[in-house]
Design a protein around this motif. Structure first.
Motif: not given
Lengths: 265, 358
Positions: B117, B290, B307
């Protein structure tokens, strides 16, 4: 005339000293009821920070840790301290003053030195840091206080009752169990309360020897401050303060220092 | 002798730990029935650094218990890890502390395969200067040190660090209580590096800061947010994450990154040597990146999500937030604070001179 002038100055001075000591604590407690997040502005009365506190699992976990550590270190240090106090009081031997001094020394040693030395000891002995090391550390400094309080109780006690008991064929154990122990009980309870208070309040030593799953309330409050002081911290501190004060008051009531009290008994 | 002592301690401890697991175990929800496979993850981090729901979800998914302990500064973390015996599995050092810990060989290299991830992390954050190969750490929270200001009192939007020197803000200016941040800011103003080891450059920075002293309300890191919310402070240096937080409580607050450039910083995930459960630690780190989980987590803590893949899961409000956006757009241009080694005493001296007025 001069006398009233003098006493009013004295009164003002005493009030100033009291204010200096207690005003910060009172303000801290007041702002735990403040509706606003910001400590500087008063915007209404609320209990919401206390509610938030009891829904915060991290706080509850820290509370559980604190109570577990306090419970075990109190029990063990009270047992050790009481037996030590009895032995120190009853027997006469060489270097008695030196040994007495050694027992009291942990109170005088700077906490930071004690914390550091315990940390070094634990890591030398390859003990994993955590609740057990915290309990051991707390026992170390609590024992001295228990010895002092129980010792003070024994100072004011004559041994004629114990002698009477053995005259009546009580075994040493029976004498201890039914005569000595009940007599020194107020001292033991006072000592235990002080030990518990010290344990739940301790920061410096705990700071050094805490490990995984052993964050106590004082350690948690300290870390929370870094993220910005919120009224939740005020609420938590207020609760801790109340718990401490009530226990110290209780211990003080049970303390054998008051003469009229020991005469009553 | 030592042997006996440790034996005794060991006996005592096993006794104690035997007693203490009983009551502490009751804090875990219903399934606290002694499932012997339940693993524990020892997490050592900053307070309030996660969305509690995310931690709970991880515990449920991997049938484990997270012990979340907190520290208040990097030096405290370093001391605990160096002392050994603390057996933490995941720690959160800041940028410069990662470099120090790598140097001291305190960190375990991360298994790239176990962290798929983290591929979603913004490239600029994947190989930061404090860990050039990204071998030991993963950036978790990050941001930029810029200028926060109150639009009610500061009419012209600040553009440059020079704007802090405006005499109109006398007694209303706050600087972070951190020598590297403050001197780094003044160095940046002159176009120097915030890691400058050139004494002449540091002196220039110091001279300018000394001129600023009469304007300064406080050097403050811990309660800077409160001071801005209460409008005691009008303008000052602030971390982008704190600015976002402050804005939520006072809509007059603005945040800019000055044109001369600024310092960027990050808190990371790392696994210390001595972790008993490296596998679970890596699962934990991976879980937090995630995309869906990370969206949920960063919405809660209010910092920039590193992310890129989680953008679609974030709320519109979060994606369009000007503060977070400003920081994000700036990431490739900012400069990390590095371990400057022997030059550190020079900074300390300048800092003392500044604060004592000598």
């Amino acid at each position: 005339m001069q006398k009233t002038w003098r006493s009013s100055v004295l009164l003002a001075y005493s009030l100033a000293v009291l204010a200096f000591l207690y005003l910060p604590l009172i303000i801290l407690a007041l702002y735990s009821f403040n509706d606003s997040r910001i400590n500087a502005v008063w915007s209404g009365f609320t209990f919401k920070w206390y509610q938030a506190l009891f829904q915060n699992t991290r706080v509850l976990e820290a509370l559980t840790n604190t109570l577990i550590i306090g419970f075990f270190s109190t029990i063990i240090s009270t047992a050790l301290g009481t037996t030590a106090a009895i032995a120190l009081h009853r027997y006469h031997y060489k270097f008695k003053t030196v040994i007495n001094g050694l027992v009291y020394l942990p109170i005088l040693i700077p906490e930071i030195v004690m914390g550091l030395s315990l940390l070094v000891l634990f890591s030398q002995a390859h003990l994993p840091l955590g609740k057990p090391t915290l309990i051991l550390a707390h026992i170390t400094f609590c024992v001295s206080f228990v010895v002092i309080t129980v010792g003070a109780r024994m100072e004011g006690m004559r041994n004629d009752l114990e002698q009477a008991a053995s005259d009546l064929y009580a075994t040493p154990w029976q004498t201890f169990r039914y005569i000595t122990l009940p007599l020194i009980m107020p001292g033991i309870i006072a000592g235990a309360l002080i030990a518990f208070t010290l344990s739940i309040d301790d920061f410096v030593i705990s700071f050094f020897v805490a490990g995984p799953n052993s964050t106590t309330l004082p350690l948690y409050i300290y870390a929370m401050v870094k993220r910005g002081i919120s009224p939740e911290i005020n609420a938590l501190s207020t609760l801790m303060m109340c718990a401490t004060v009530s226990m110290v008051v209780l211990a003080e009531i049970l303390q054998p220092r008051h003469h009229h009290r020991s005469q009553e008994e | 002798m030592k042997k006996y002592v440790s034996l005794l301690l060991f006996l005592l401890l096993s006794l104690l730990s035997g007693c203490s697991t009983g009551p502490s175990g009751t804090t875990t929800p219903p399934k606290s029935a002694p499932s012997s496979q339940q693993q524990t993850l020892n997490l050592y981090s900053w307070a309030d650094n996660f969305n509690p729901e995310v931690l709970a979800a991880f515990e449920k998914k991997y049938n484990c218990k997270i012990n979340y302990d907190v520290f208040a500064n990097n030096e405290e973390l370093l001391a605990k890890i160096q002392a050994g015996g603390s057996s933490y599995d995941v720690i959160q050092p800041s940028d410069y502390m990662v470099a120090t810990m790598i140097k001291l060989k305190l960190l375990e290299p991360l298994e790239v395969k176990a962290l798929p991830n983290t591929k979603g992390i913004i490239p600029a954050l994947r190989a930061p200067s404090f860990d050039p190969e990204g071998k030991y750490s993963v950036v978790y929270t990050w941001g930029v040190t810029g200028i926060a200001y109150n639009k009610k009192f500061v009419k012209d939007t600040p553009k440059s660090w020079h704007d802090l020197w405006n005499p109109a803000y006398k007694g209303r200016l706050i600087l972070l209580n951190d020598s590297r941040e403050v001197l780094g800011m003044a160095l940046k103003m002159h176009g120097y590096s915030n890691n400058s080891t050139n004494p002449a450059e540091v002196q220039t920075a110091l001279k300018d800061l000394q001129k600023l002293m009469p304007s300064i309300l406080a050097f403050d890191t811990d309660t800077i947010k409160q001071k801005f919310i209460a409008e005691e402070a009008w303008i000052g240096t602030m971390w982008s994450g704190d600015a976002y937080f402050t804005y939520k409580d006072n809509k007059n607050i603005g945040f800019v990154i000055p044109e001369e450039g600024a310092t960027i910083w990050a808190d990371t995930f790392a696994i210390p040597k001595g972790s008993k459960n490296k596998e679970l630690a890596e699962k934990f780190i991976n879980y937090l990146y995630d995309p869906e989980v990370s969206a949920k987590n960063y919405e809660y803590i209010g910092y920039n999500d590193p992310n890129e893949k989680s953008e679609q899961y974030h709320s519109k409000e979060y994606n369009n937030d000007p503060f977070l956006k400003a920081a994000k757009d700036y990431i490739t241009k900012g400069e990390w604070l590095k371990d400057i080694g022997d030059a550190l005493p020079m900074y300390d001296k300048a800092w003392t001179e500044l604060k004592t007025g000598k």
